[in-house]
Design an enzyme around this catalytic site. Structure first.
Site, PDB file in Angstrom:
ATOM      1  N   HIS A   1       0.496   7.890   4.121  1.00  0.00           N
ATOM      2  CA  HIS A   1       1.099   7.208   5.263  1.00  0.00           C
ATOM      3  C   HIS A   1       2.606   7.441   5.387  1.00  0.00           C
ATOM      4  CE1 HIS A   1      -2.795   5.354   5.436  1.00  0.00           C
ATOM      5  NE2 HIS A   1      -2.652   4.895   4.212  1.00  0.00           N
TER       6      HIS A   1
ATOM      7  N   ASP B   1       0.852  -1.189   0.000  1.00  0.00           N
ATOM      8  CA  ASP B   1       0.000   0.000   0.000  1.00  0.00           C
ATOM      9  C   ASP B   1       0.887   1.238   0.000  1.00  0.00           C
ATOM     10  OD1 ASP B   1      -1.730   2.104   0.419  1.00  0.00           O
ATOM     11  OD2 ASP B   1      -2.985   1.019   1.832  1.00  0.00           O
TER      12      ASP B   1
ATOM     13  N   GLY C   1      -5.057   2.032   7.938  1.00  0.00           N
ATOM     14  CA  GLY C   1      -6.122   1.360   8.664  1.00  0.00           C
ATOM     15  C   GLY C   1      -5.947  -0.141   8.679  1.00  0.00           C
TER      16      GLY C   1
ATOM     17  N   ILE D   1      -0.493   9.327   8.711  1.00  0.00           N
ATOM     18  CA  ILE D   1      -1.237   8.437   9.603  1.00  0.00           C
ATOM     19  C   ILE D   1      -0.917   6.979   9.276  1.00  0.00           C
ATOM     20  CG2 ILE D   1      -3.094  10.116   9.873  1.00  0.00           C
ATOM     21  CD1 ILE D   1      -4.774   8.438   7.929  1.00  0.00           C
TER      22      ILE D   1
END
Length: 285
Positions: A193, A188, A211, A208
């Site tokens: 991120h 990903d 998830g 961040i």
């Protein structure tokens, strides 16, 4: 309108071959925090190839994570900016335990498009089979800010009744400062991120955590704590991403035993237990 629901739903599925090996599994496990302590026998099941057990959430990245959330944004009828996209939820059904290495066929399609008013939700479904039959089915709920309001179906509510009583078990898992940088090597590559400038453009003061990284950390905690470390007992796993996690924080994972299932709530300990994962359930044998 950047999202044409009818066109997206009518589009032909995309099918491709995916493959993975033990190195991919080991890297994923490290990406979700396995290996602490490094010589613990329970951790070596995730980090040593000679005794490798595959955490079922590896299915979300097997074959470098494609098809998945990012590929869903390139489907016919979908034309949106990546900075307006958030991963809203994830569900996984295991048809049998995941092998440590394999080759399979992944078929991805937009299974649903929902109008939430101020946002649209795309459900990207990926079905994976190998020579022996079905392996897993993944549903990724893709939340696209600013793309709702066309009068479409709002879709079902993902909200569950809160678990009753005190949790049966509570554990904490520290998220390393470099956790997102390590996890993204499993496929990903969303700059949200890793890139502070991209994160700022998306409305965050710093990058961040994925998830799906929190998703994997949480499943590992449930397996290790309430399922006797047996990854093959997991039958299905679903969650709603209720808030963000910043690398360096601590996840507080609360678990409630139920018949054939574990209910889970995850929060950020340092931010007054701000919700991170909600409406989370792990179904098991």
């Amino acid at each position: 309108m950047p999202i044409d629901a009818a066109k997206a739903l009518a589009a032909d599925p995309r099918t491709g071959e995916i493959s993975w090996d033990r190195k991919d599994v080991l890297l994923y496990h490290l990406g979700v925090g396995a290996g602490v302590p490094a010589t613990d026998p329970g951790e070596l099941r995730y980090t040593l190839e000679s005794r490798l057990h595959v955490l079922p959430s590896f299915a979300t990245v097997a074959g470098s994570g494609s098809p998945g959330v990012i590929s869903g944004l390139s489907m016919p009828g979908v034309d949106v900016e990546l900075a307006r996209v958030l991963h809203g939820g994830q569900s996984l059904i295991l048809h049998r335990p995941l092998p440590a290495e394999g080759t399979a066929t992944a078929t991805g399609r937009i299974a649903a498009v929902y109008d939430k008013g101020k946002a649209a939700v795309l459900v990207m479904r990926t079905e994976v089979t190998d020579a022996d039959g079905p392996l897993w089915t993944n549903d990724a709920q893709i939340f696209v800010r600013g793309e709702g309001g066309w009068g479409g179906d709002r879709g079902p509510s993902a909200r569950l009744e809160p678990p009753a009583g005190d949790p049966d078990k509570t554990v904490e898992r520290h998220v390393r400062e470099d956790q997102a940088l390590l996890y993204r090597l499993s496929g990903d590559w969303n700059p949200l991120h890793a890139d502070p400038e991209f994160a700022a453009a998306a409305g965050f003061d710093r990058p961040i955590l994925h998830g799906l990284c929190t998703y994997g950390i949480t499943l590992k905690a449930v397996v290790d704590t309430l399922l006797d470390g047996d990854v093959t007992r997991v039958r299905a796993y679903a969650t709603r991403f209720a808030g963000v996690v910043f690398p360096g924080e601590t996840l507080r994972i609360r678990m409630w035993r139920d018949e054939g299932a574990v209910r889970v709530e995850v929060s950020a300990a340092e931010r007054a237990d701000a919700p991170v994962l909600a409406d989370t359930i792990v179904e098991h044998s």
